[in-house]
Scaffold this motif. Structure first.
Motif, short mmCIF file in Angstrom:
data_model
loop_
_atom_site.label_atom_id
_atom_site.label_comp_id
_atom_site.label_asym_id
_atom_site.label_seq_id
_atom_site.Cartn_x
_atom_site.Cartn_y
_atom_site.Cartn_z
N TYR A 104 -10.13 -22.98 18.32
CA TYR A 104 -11.47 -21.83 17.91
C TYR A 104 -12.09 -22.19 16.46
CZ TYR A 104 -14.29 -17.42 16.67
OH TYR A 104 -14.78 -16.55 16.58
N ARG A 105 -12.68 -22.97 15.91
CA ARG A 105 -13.40 -22.90 15.12
C ARG A 105 -14.85 -22.95 14.72
NH1 ARG A 105 -10.89 -25.31 10.45
NH2 ARG A 105 -8.43 -25.49 10.63
N PRO A 106 -15.41 -22.02 14.61
CA PRO A 106 -16.90 -21.66 15.04
C PRO A 106 -18.30 -22.56 13.93
CG PRO A 106 -16.28 -20.20 13.93
CD PRO A 106 -14.68 -20.68 14.19
N ALA A 107 -17.21 -23.14 13.01
CA ALA A 107 -18.03 -23.69 11.69
C ALA A 107 -18.30 -25.40 12.61
CB ALA A 107 -17.85 -23.65 10.34
N GLU A 113 -23.45 -29.14 17.58
CA GLU A 113 -24.30 -28.77 17.95
C GLU A 113 -25.84 -29.78 17.00
OE1 GLU A 113 -25.23 -27.20 20.71
OE2 GLU A 113 -23.33 -27.55 21.35
N GLN A 114 -25.16 -29.44 15.47
CA GLN A 114 -26.60 -29.75 14.68
C GLN A 114 -26.55 -31.04 15.16
OE1 GLN A 114 -24.79 -28.57 10.86
NE2 GLN A 114 -26.92 -26.75 10.81
N GLY A 115 -25.35 -32.21 15.00
CA GLY A 115 -25.15 -33.37 15.49
C GLY A 115 -26.40 -33.83 16.55
N LYS A 116 -26.17 -33.34 17.27
CA LYS A 116 -26.88 -33.38 18.63
C LYS A 116 -28.50 -33.38 17.87
CE LYS A 116 -24.83 -30.55 21.76
NZ LYS A 116 -24.19 -29.96 23.33
N ARG A 117 -28.58 -32.42 17.48
CA ARG A 117 -30.46 -32.51 16.59
C ARG A 117 -30.58 -33.44 15.96
NH1 ARG A 117 -28.39 -27.89 19.87
NH2 ARG A 117 -29.33 -26.25 19.94
N GLN A 118 -29.78 -33.85 15.33
CA GLN A 118 -29.71 -34.80 14.28
C GLN A 118 -29.81 -36.37 15.32
OE1 GLN A 118 -30.82 -35.02 11.05
NE2 GLN A 118 -29.65 -32.80 10.65
N ALA A 258 -35.72 -29.55 13.22
CA ALA A 258 -35.17 -28.77 11.65
C ALA A 258 -34.90 -27.56 11.86
CB ALA A 258 -35.94 -29.95 10.59
N LEU A 259 -35.88 -27.00 12.91
CA LEU A 259 -35.54 -25.35 12.57
C LEU A 259 -34.35 -25.09 13.27
CD1 LEU A 259 -36.56 -22.43 12.05
CD2 LEU A 259 -37.89 -23.24 14.25
N LEU A 264 -28.55 -23.25 13.03
CA LEU A 264 -27.44 -23.65 13.39
C LEU A 264 -26.59 -23.69 11.17
CD1 LEU A 264 -27.99 -26.43 15.54
CD2 LEU A 264 -26.28 -24.02 16.30
N GLU A 265 -27.37 -24.03 10.92
CA GLU A 265 -26.52 -23.91 8.92
C GLU A 265 -25.73 -22.50 9.02
OE1 GLU A 265 -24.73 -25.58 6.21
OE2 GLU A 265 -25.79 -26.48 7.99
N ILE A 266 -27.08 -20.80 9.54
CA ILE A 266 -26.25 -19.97 9.18
C ILE A 266 -25.39 -19.78 9.81
CG2 ILE A 266 -27.14 -17.28 9.83
CD1 ILE A 266 -30.48 -18.78 9.72
N ASP A 267 -25.12 -19.92 10.82
CA ASP A 267 -23.44 -19.61 12.35
C ASP A 267 -22.35 -20.59 11.22
OD1 ASP A 267 -26.05 -18.60 14.21
OD2 ASP A 267 -25.65 -20.61 15.31
#
Length: 449
Positions: A104-107, A113-118, A258-259, A264-267
């Motif tokens: 369990y590491r939510p970060a 998930e950011q990597g998939k968007r990138q 990017a949005l 996800l950066e907030i998460d």
């Protein structure tokens, strides 16, 4: 005056012979050359590969981490007891393997998930770079053709002015005209010679730009086929093109992604308050060939460990709270950038559509103007011969005709570019869109018959 003009004429003739002797290339052929040579496109491809690799790095936070540890140490001790004092020296050898699996590491999950968007952002960036390359090659291609047409028409105008100058001189010698007619024709001839020099220089500059872009020397673009048949204009209305742009433009896709990344950066920032749970597994061997500090007996220990580790942050000096505030502000920034990108794409699509419609109307108007200018020139020549027109009338009519021809040639190229720019503005431009344009070129048209 005659010697410099003869040298200029010789240079222009040599330039035209070089152009005629070179093997002409189609637009698609030069575009393929640019893909293999253009530094901007190659840099975009390298950036695409780097972004993909960076996106794959995000997966590592969800996968096991395995490490090997080994070491050797020497201990020298001076042991003092009631029985006396004595040295105790021994070596310790150890080796072990440690594995950690995040549970369990939510970060880490948000980073994945950011990597998939990138990954998707990289695709959008590459699509934008490819569209830019298509437009740059096409513009450079038609710039050369426009410069060639300008030089050819200026030379034709010079020949026509030369004929008019000769006619004025004959009429003056016969007493049918004044010396003013001769002076006017000479002045116009000198102006056209200056225009010819400028046009030849412009052609050389445009050729050099195209050569650099496609990585070839002595490029010779194919001209439009005669009679000129331009591709049919893009179908649809302005609202349809705008809707298509909003749905598929790579710049908008990039801004939307990017949005998502900002959200996800907030998460990730909020995960700083949450615990982290890892499963651990290890195996180690510790060898003491001279024993340990309290025993001289040789020992060899084999140990395996398995467990679950919990890490719970309690207080980080308000760093997490301020990080959350920062990421929320950055999400607002990304949202504003998306709105700005949407407005920019809409405006660019509308402008491209209106420009294309205006360009098509301009071509039709200039085609009519060309016919009218030719009729006007013929009438003025006839009037000059019968004495109802003066020489300046003929010269002005000639200038009007050749200026119209140049404007028409440029308008046709602009119309072809307008087709491509509209698709670029809507985000749908691909290399396949070059085929209808390429089909309007001379060699392509001849091979299809």
């Amino acid at each position: 005056m005659r010697a410099p003009r003869s040298r200029i004429a010789f240079g222009l003739a040599a330039l035209l012979l070089m152009a005629a002797g070179a093997r002409a290339q189609s637009l698609i052929e030069l575009y393929e050359s640019a893909r293999a040579h253009d530094a901007t496109w190659q840099a975009a491809q390298a950036q695409h590969e780097a972004t993909l690799a960076r996106a794959e790095q995000a997966r590592a936070g969800l996968l096991p981490q395995v490490g090997l540890q080994a070491g050797i140490s020497r201990t020298e001790a001076d042991i003092r007891t009631d029985a006396g004092t004595g040295p105790r020296n021994f070596n310790t050898q150890q080796i072990g393997v440690q594995a950690t699996q995040p549970i369990y590491r939510p970060a880490n999950l948000a980073t994945y998930e950011q990597g998939k968007r990138q990954h998707e952002i990289a695709r959008a960036q590459l699509a934008l770079a490819e569209q830019d390359l298509i437009v740059r090659v096409s513009q450079a291609y038609f710039d050369v053709l426009a410069a060639q047409d300008t030089l050819r028409l200026v030379q034709a105008q010079k020949a026509a002015v030369g004929e008019q100058l000769a006619a004025a001189k004959r009429n003056f010698e016969l007493g049918n005209a004044t010396v003013t007619d001769t002076r006017e024709a000479e002045a116009r001839h000198d102006i056209v010679v200056a225009q010819e020099i400028a046009a030849a220089n412009e052609l050389q500059v445009r050729r050099l730009a195209l050569d650099q872009l496609v990585g070839r020397s002595g490029t010779a673009p194919l001209p439009l086929a005669e009679p000129v048949v331009l591709p049919a204009p893009a179908q649809g209305d302005i609202a349809g093109w705008v809707a298509q742009a909003e749905a598929s433009h790579p710049a908008l896709a990039q801004a939307r992604l990017a949005l998502d990344v900002a959200g996800l950066e907030i998460d990730k920032a909020r995960a700083g308050h949450k615990p982290a749970i890892d499963a651990t597994l290890g195996y180690s061997v510790v060898n003491n060939p001279q024993g340990v500090i309290d025993s001289a007996m040789r020992t060899r220990i084999h140990a395996a460990q398995v467990g679950v580790q919990l890490t719970m942050p309690l207080f980080a000096g308000f760093a997490i709270e301020n990080r959350v505030k920062e990421t929320i502000a950055l999400e607002d920034q990304a949202r504003a950038q998306l709105a700005d990108a949407r407005r920019s794409v809409t405006q660019a699509t509308q402008a491209a559509f209106l420009g294309l419609q205006a360009g098509a109307g301009q071509v039709r108007a200039l085609e009519a103007a060309e016919a009218s200018s030719q009729s006007a020139l013929d009438a003025n020549r006839m009037g000059y011969q019968v004495g109802v027109r003066i020489n300046i009338d003929v010269l002005n009519a000639q200038s009007q005709l050749y200026q119209t021809k140049r404007d028409l040639a440029v308008a046709r190229y602009n119309l072809l570019m307008g087709q491509l720019r509209l698709r670029q503005a809507a985000g749908t431009l691909t290399a396949e869109d070059l085929r209808p344009v390429n089909a309007a070129l001379a060699a392509v048209a001849q091979s299809s018959r």
